[in-house]
Every structure is written in C-alpha cells, then in structure tokens.
Design a protein around this motif. Structure first.
Motif, PDB file in Angstrom:
ATOM      1  N   ILE B 184      29.529  54.806  48.220  1.00 17.64           N
ATOM      2  CA  ILE B 184      29.911  53.446  47.815  1.00 17.64           C
ATOM      3  C   ILE B 184      29.040  53.044  46.626  1.00 17.64           C
ATOM      4  N   ASN B 185      29.684  52.507  45.602  1.00 14.74           N
ATOM      5  CA  ASN B 185      28.925  52.066  44.436  1.00 14.74           C
ATOM      6  C   ASN B 185      28.302  50.703  44.723  1.00 14.74           C
ATOM      7  N   VAL B 186      26.999  50.723  45.010  1.00 16.31           N
ATOM      8  CA  VAL B 186      26.314  49.499  45.432  1.00 16.31           C
ATOM      9  C   VAL B 186      26.354  48.445  44.333  1.00 16.31           C
ATOM     10  N   ASN B 187      26.097  48.866  43.096  1.00 14.51           N
ATOM     11  CA  ASN B 187      26.054  47.907  42.000  1.00 14.51           C
ATOM     12  C   ASN B 187      27.389  47.192  41.822  1.00 14.51           C
ATOM     13  N   VAL B 188      28.491  47.971  41.892  1.00 14.02           N
ATOM     14  CA  VAL B 188      29.810  47.349  41.758  1.00 14.02           C
ATOM     15  C   VAL B 188      30.051  46.387  42.910  1.00 14.02           C
ATOM     16  N   SER B 189      29.685  46.794  44.133  1.00  7.86           N
ATOM     17  CA  SER B 189      29.883  45.913  45.291  1.00  7.86           C
ATOM     18  C   SER B 189      29.170  44.584  45.091  1.00  7.86           C
ATOM     19  N   ILE B 190      27.925  44.662  44.614  1.00  6.84           N
ATOM     20  CA  ILE B 190      27.162  43.423  44.439  1.00  6.84           C
ATOM     21  C   ILE B 190      27.793  42.565  43.341  1.00  6.84           C
ATOM     22  N   SER B 191      28.218  43.203  42.249  1.00 10.75           N
ATOM     23  CA  SER B 191      28.865  42.446  41.170  1.00 10.75           C
ATOM     24  C   SER B 191      30.122  41.742  41.667  1.00 10.75           C
ATOM     25  N   VAL B 192      30.921  42.471  42.463  1.00 10.96           N
ATOM     26  CA  VAL B 192      32.153  41.872  42.984  1.00 10.96           C
ATOM     27  C   VAL B 192      31.820  40.684  43.891  1.00 10.96           C
ATOM     28  N   THR B 193      30.751  40.821  44.691  1.00 12.68           N
ATOM     29  CA  THR B 193      30.346  39.704  45.550  1.00 12.68           C
ATOM     30  C   THR B 193      30.021  38.472  44.716  1.00 12.68           C
ATOM     31  N   PHE B 194      29.253  38.681  43.648  1.00 17.57           N
ATOM     32  CA  PHE B 194      28.907  37.554  42.779  1.00 17.57           C
ATOM     33  C   PHE B 194      30.164  36.964  42.142  1.00 17.57           C
ATOM     34  N   ALA B 195      31.094  37.847  41.747  1.00 12.37           N
ATOM     35  CA  ALA B 195      32.325  37.365  41.122  1.00 12.37           C
ATOM     36  C   ALA B 195      33.098  36.478  42.096  1.00 12.37           C
ATOM     37  N   ILE B 196      33.264  36.950  43.335  1.00 12.01           N
ATOM     38  CA  ILE B 196      34.011  36.153  44.321  1.00 12.01           C
ATOM     39  C   ILE B 196      33.289  34.840  44.604  1.00 12.01           C
ATOM     40  N   GLY B 197      31.983  34.942  44.832  1.00  9.08           N
ATOM     41  CA  GLY B 197      31.202  33.742  45.131  1.00  9.08           C
ATOM     42  C   GLY B 197      31.321  32.708  44.020  1.00  9.08           C
ATOM     43  N   SER B 198      31.266  33.150  42.764  1.00 12.36           N
ATOM     44  CA  SER B 198      31.313  32.219  41.643  1.00 12.36           C
ATOM     45  C   SER B 198      32.702  31.614  41.484  1.00 12.36           C
ATOM     46  N   ALA B 199      33.748  32.432  41.720  1.00 14.49           N
ATOM     47  CA  ALA B 199      35.104  31.888  41.646  1.00 14.49           C
ATOM     48  C   ALA B 199      35.285  30.804  42.700  1.00 14.49           C
ATOM     49  N   LEU B 200      34.743  31.063  43.911  1.00 11.99           N
ATOM     50  CA  LEU B 200      34.821  30.052  44.966  1.00 11.99           C
ATOM     51  C   LEU B 200      34.047  28.807  44.567  1.00 11.99           C
ATOM     52  N   ALA B 201      32.911  29.004  43.898  1.00 13.29           N
ATOM     53  CA  ALA B 201      32.113  27.860  43.464  1.00 13.29           C
ATOM     54  C   ALA B 201      32.915  26.988  42.504  1.00 13.29           C
ATOM     55  N   ALA B 202      33.704  27.627  41.620  1.00 19.61           N
ATOM     56  CA  ALA B 202      34.528  26.855  40.685  1.00 19.61           C
ATOM     57  C   ALA B 202      35.527  25.991  41.449  1.00 19.61           C
ATOM     58  N   ILE B 203      36.182  26.592  42.449  1.00 18.51           N
ATOM     59  CA  ILE B 203      37.138  25.813  43.255  1.00 18.51           C
ATOM     60  C   ILE B 203      36.418  24.653  43.926  1.00 18.51           C
ATOM     61  N   ALA B 204      35.248  24.961  44.513  1.00 19.22           N
ATOM     62  CA  ALA B 204      34.488  23.918  45.206  1.00 19.22           C
ATOM     63  C   ALA B 204      34.114  22.803  44.242  1.00 19.22           C
TER      64      ALA B 204
END
Lengths: 355, 293
Positions: B184-204
């Motif tokens: 599993i590509n750890v770096n990509v996983s972490i980047s995707v987590t940040f991407a999802i979290g930030s998109a949710l932050a925009a909605i919030a």
C-alpha cells in the motif's frame, strides 16, 4: 569523577540561565531610564518578562513532565485576576506599591496553584492527546467563567455576582471585574525590575526543582512511566507536584502581566495565548530552560521588529515558524546536518593526522 | 415546541461539527497528528464560495463545488509541503507546524479579504418551513445541513469499507509499516485522506456560514476547536465516533444556550467533554489502547 562532571553541568546551566537574564537587565535598565528605547519596545519589556516566566513554567510541564498542556494561559488568567482583585482591595491597607505588587503576585500564584491542583487531579489521569484536549477545555472554561464574573469591593468587603454589575449590591463600592469587559481601574505597578526579579525567582524554583530528588523522579516518569512506577515512584503525586508548581508560576506571571495595563479582559488569555507560549517552549527546545528564555525574547520581539513590513508581519511570522520547524525536524534537514558535521569531523581528523 | 426547535437547531449545528470532526478524526487516524490548520481550511472554503457567488455570480451549487476543489488542492499542498517532511518527527513538532500553517492561512485571508466581516448569503435561498401553525419554524439550511451530514457519513463509510483506496487507508491507520509491506502506498493514502478531509471542510464552511452568516479570517478557529473536541468526545480516529460526538456536542451547546446561560454555553460544552473523558478516557466510541511495557 562522574559526579563532579554532572555537578559542573548543573552549575553551568545555572550560570548561563541567570547570566543571560542579569546581563539583559544590566543592558536594558540604563537604556530604558535614559530613554534610548523606543516607546513601543519599552512597553513590551514587562510582557516579555512575563512570557519568559510563562515559557519556563510551561517547559516544566511539557519538557520535564512530558505532558502537552494547551491551557497554560488559563492559569495566567486566574493569577492575573486574583492579583488585580488583591491589589485593588489592598489599595488603602498597603500604601507601598512595591509591597502591594508583591502581595498581589503571591496571591495570584497561590490561586493559580489551587486551580492547578483542582485541574491536575482529573487531567493527569489521562494521557497524550487526551490530556492535551482536556487542558484546552479547562483553559476555555476558565476564560468563560471569568467572562461572566462581576466582582466589586466596598466598605463591607468583596461582592461577587455572575449575572451583572447591578446585582453586586454595593454601597459606594468600586467595580473591579466587569464581566466581558474584564478588570478595570488597575494601578500600573509592574516594572522591568519586578519582571526580572520574577524571572530570577522562577529560574531559582525551576532549576532547583529539576535537579532535586522530586525533579529526577518527574523526568524518570517522562522517560518511562511504567519503569518509574515499577521502581516505586508514585506517579500521580510527582506529576501533580510539577503541574502545581508550573501553574503557580504561571499565576504569578499573570498577576505581573495584569499590573502592566490599566484594563485587562479574560479574552486576552485564550487558546491562542496558550499556543503562543507552547511555540516559545518548543522552538526553544523542550527541557531547555535557556532555550525558552532566548526563544521567547526573540519571537516576542519578531513581530515588533517586522513593523517595517507592517501588513505582512504576522504572515512572515507564520512562515518563519514553519521554516524553523521544517529545518530543525525534517528528515532531509537532519541528514544534511549529519553530513556536514561528519565532513567537519573528517576534516579535523585529517588535519590532526597531518599535524 | 421550543424543545423540538432547539433539538433541530442542535442537530443542525452538530451536523456541521460532525462534518468538520470527520476531517480531524480521519487525519488523526491515519497520520496520528492533530491538524490544527483544519479549522482555517473551513474559513478558506467559505470565502471561496462567497467570492464565487458574489463576484462571479455563479449558482450556489457550483460555488460549493469550486470551494471543495480549491480546498482539496489546498489540503494536499499543505500536507505535501509542511507535514510530509515531518513524517518521522515528534508529534509536537508536527503540531507546532500545523499551528504555523493555521497562522499562515489566517493572515493570507486577512491580506486578501481584509478584516471587515463579509455577509455570507445562504446557499439555499428558500423560505423557512412553518409547522403547527407557525409554532415550529424549521429553516431550510438546517434540513440541508442534516441531509448533507447523513449523505457524507454514508458515502464515507462505503468508501472506507468497500473501495481499494479506503481499505488501504484503514490498513495504514492500523499499522503503517505492515501496510507498506503489503504494497500500500502510504504517502498516497495520507494525501487522499487530507484531500477528503479538506473537501469536507469546504462543505462545512459553506453550511456553517449559511447558518451564521458572518465571515472573517478567524471564522474557522472556534468551530475548529469545538469540532476537534467533538472528535475526541466520540473517540478520535473513529468515523462514527466523529458523527456521534459532533451531533451530541451541537445539541448540548444549543440546549445550554437556551436553558442555562448563553455566556456559559462554551464552558458547559467543555465541562461535559471533561466528564466524558474522565469516565471513558478514549471517548464514546474510541478503541481501548493496550499498553506494552
């Protein structure tokens, strides 16, 4: 042999810490009296002193006890308002300002220490990030409660209310704490000398505590709690001792800080202030007292020195903060450091070999 | 009726907290760091949406999508520039860096948009619904917020349970090294987590400012802190925990505001948090961590 070396290291830290403070005082005091320092910087001297005390006391919790506290400004707040109330109540009883300031600072320290005890008992049961969030919560609670507090004094004594100033029912009294507006009518008593004396006192307490039997137990708990417990160190008691000392010192700093202004509100001591102090401690180096002093002085002055770039100063501050953290903590930077120090070492050895 | 209306307001505010808390909890779960800059990403999202509707006259839905896109990029860039080099550093160093990023975002916003508050116009320009002959008034914003929260929750659960990426993320949060060994590509996983979290932050951010329409560069910090407490409240690292924690926190806040004291409501919220943590030190739905010697 080993023992004497250790003793030397201890005295060396002591000399460095006290030396820097005294030296700074010797340079700054005549400059201030002669009016060589600009007003804006001169006004920052007492706050710098109090923030240095805050940083040293937080270093005790974060650096030596190893627990992240995000609510240190709460203790500062308790100390500040206790100090103000004490000072105003004693206005007639103790006419000498220096003595009144001393009593106010001691009162601030005692009340903040009590707050530290009350908060420490539940908080220190938790670990890591959970402990951090609970200290944050306590800091916010303290701020919120003081925001709703109305205190006044008249001939019959102190009046306290949580609703409004009229509910105090005073007869010709003086309003001290006016809810969200904070404390009003403070006589400015703080001075650079008082600030430096408080720093020296803090250094005396913290440096001796760290090198005492209790202090060593505290660092043992930080390094390995379970191992410390297994050799018979009572974890809760030692943690609580360090936490209370840290809180009391913060309270004293708070009292001095408040005496530097004519009005002060609880919102000054919010989460951002706690974070600011934490930044000083981390950048100065955790467990490094001298580092705390230098980092506080430099970082507190940085926005002041950046006045030339006016609008951008807080932005520059943020960038400096991130850059310093990346330069001191990232993998690549560490490798770079190692490589350069390795090269230097090699060169030295070569020179030695040739010589 | 006031009880029901308070309850609805509480759930609506709680849903916003829950959406923000999801960002905190996911990042904590996978990268073991407290991302203090998350609250400021909310503020950026709100500003982007504000600009899109006010200056560019875009329809509200497009403005939300634009805000999500900008925040996603922002989140990934922040992670790559500021947090990635500190993967192996102490958690405190990462925390201070996150604080630096938070200051940075606030000050950039201050320079771009100024300190004067902007009035945010609601993204759902519909009238409130009156029930029981006007006794119970429900705003459309609160309905949209609750629905959005439920949708996000369902999608996120499906994502982490069913997709390859989501499973990878869960594996990384369980054991980073083992996950890496499994390809599993750890770096990509972490980047995707940040991407999802930030998109949710925009909605919030958009939802928050639709309900409380004052927008300043520090708008995000207090909801950020509260959402973070909500995440801890529900058990940090747990997605359903963030949901439960957020909604409970919202309800407690609104109830203490209307029944006890407006000024003390924050103190009551934090006091409840402390009591919960003392009784259950890892939060309501948190996992118990075994300690090894």
């Amino acid at each position: 042999m080993k023992k004497t070396r250790k003793l030397n290291k201890f005295t060396l830290t002591n000399i460095k810490a006290y030396g820097i403070v005294i030296l700074a005082f010797i340079i700054l005091y005549p400059m201030q009296s002669a009016g060589l320092i600009s007003n804006s910087i001169s006004g920052q001297l007492v706050p710098i002193c109090t923030y240095i005390v805050m940083a040293i006391s937080l270093n005790l919790t974060v650096g030596f006890l190893g627990e992240l506290s995000l609510g240190h400004a709460g203790f500062m707040s308790v100390g500040a308002f206790t100090g103000v109330i004490t000072a105003i109540c004693l206005q007639n009883a103790v006419p000498a300002p220096a003595l009144r300031l001393l009593i106010a600072i001691i009162a601030g320290g005692i009340f903040a220490g009590i707050a530290g005890l009350v908060i420490g008992i539940p908080v220190l049961r938790l670990r890591g990030d959970y402990l951090a969030i609970v200290t944050l919560a306590f800091g916010e609670i303290i701020k919120n409660i003081i925001n709703c507090l109305y205190v006044g004094v008249d001939a019959s004594g102190l009046h306290i209310s949580m609703t409004n100033a009229d509910a105090l029912g005073m007869v010709n009294g003086q309003l001290i704490l006016n809810g969200p507006q904070g404390a009003v009518g403070i006589t400015k008593m703080a001075s650079l000398t008082a600030g430096v004396i408080l720093i020296l006192f803090t250094l005396f307490v913290v440096l001796n505590f760290v090198n005492s039997k209790t202090g060593r137990a505290v660092t043992a708990i930080r390094d390995n709690r379970i191992a410390a417990e297994s050799v018979g160190i009572g974890v809760t008691r030692y943690k609580l001792t360090a936490f209370i000392i840290s809180a009391a010192l913060a309270g004293m700093a708070g009292a001095l800080y408040a005496m530097n202004f004519s009005t002060i509100a609880a919102k000054k001591f919010d989460f951002n202030t706690s974070i600011l102090i934490l930044v000083f401690v981390v950048l100065g180096g955790m467990g490094n007292i001298v580092g705390s002093i230098i980092a506080t002085a430099l970082l507190y002055m940085l926005p002041e020195l950046l006045r030339g770039v006016a609008d951008y100063r807080m932005l520059v501050y943020a960038i400096v903060l991130i850059a310093v953290m990346l330069a001191t903590n990232s993998e690549k930077a560490k490798q770079l450091w190692e490589r350069t120090s390795f090269k230097l070492k090699n060169n030295k050895e070569k020179e030695r070999g040739e010589g | 009726m006031t009880f029901i209306s308070n309850l609805i307001n509480g759930i609506s505010l709680g849903s916003v907290y829950a959406i923000i808390a999801l960002g905190y909890t996911m990042v904590y779960g996978i990268a073991k760091m407290l991302n203090f800059a998350h609250g400021d990403v909310i503020m950026v999202g709100a500003y982007i949406s504000f600009c899109a509707t006010t200056y560019l006259n875009l329809p509200p839905v497009v403005s939300v999508l634009l805000a999500m896109a900008v925040c996603t990029v922002l989140g990934v860039v922040i992670e790559g520039l500021a947090y990635k080099p500190l993967r192996k550093a102490s958690s405190l160093a990462v925390l201070i860096t996150a604080i630096g990023v938070s200051y940075f975002l606030q000050n950039v916003a201050l320079l771009i948009w100024g300190s004067a508050p902007k009035t945010f116009s609601s993204i759902v320009p519909l009238d409130s619904i009156a029930l029981f002959g006007g006794k119970l008034i429900i705003t459309v914003e609160s309905i949209v917020t609750v629905v959005a929260c439920i949708l996000i929750m369902i999608l996120l659960t499906l994502f982490t349970k069913k997709t390859r990426m989501g499973k990878g993320m869960r594996a990384v949060s369980e054991d980073k090294d083992a996950a890496e060994l499994m390809g599993i590509n750890v770096n990509v996983s972490i980047s995707v987590t940040f991407a999802i979290g930030s998109a949710l932050a925009a909605i919030a951010g958009v939802l928050l400012c639709s309900a409380y329409p004052v927008l300043v560069p520090t708008t995000g910090s207090m909801p950020g802190i509260k959402a973070f407490t909500a995440a801890v409240f529900g058990g940090i690292g747990s997605i359903p925990g963030a949901m439960v924690g957020g909604i409970l926190l919202g309800i407690i806040e609104i109830f203490s505001k209307s029944y006890i004291s407006t000024a003390l409501s924050d103190a009551i919220v934090f006091a409840v948090l402390i009591v919960v943590l003392l009784v259950k030190p890892t939060g309501i739905l948190g996992k118990k961590i075994m300690e090894k010697v």
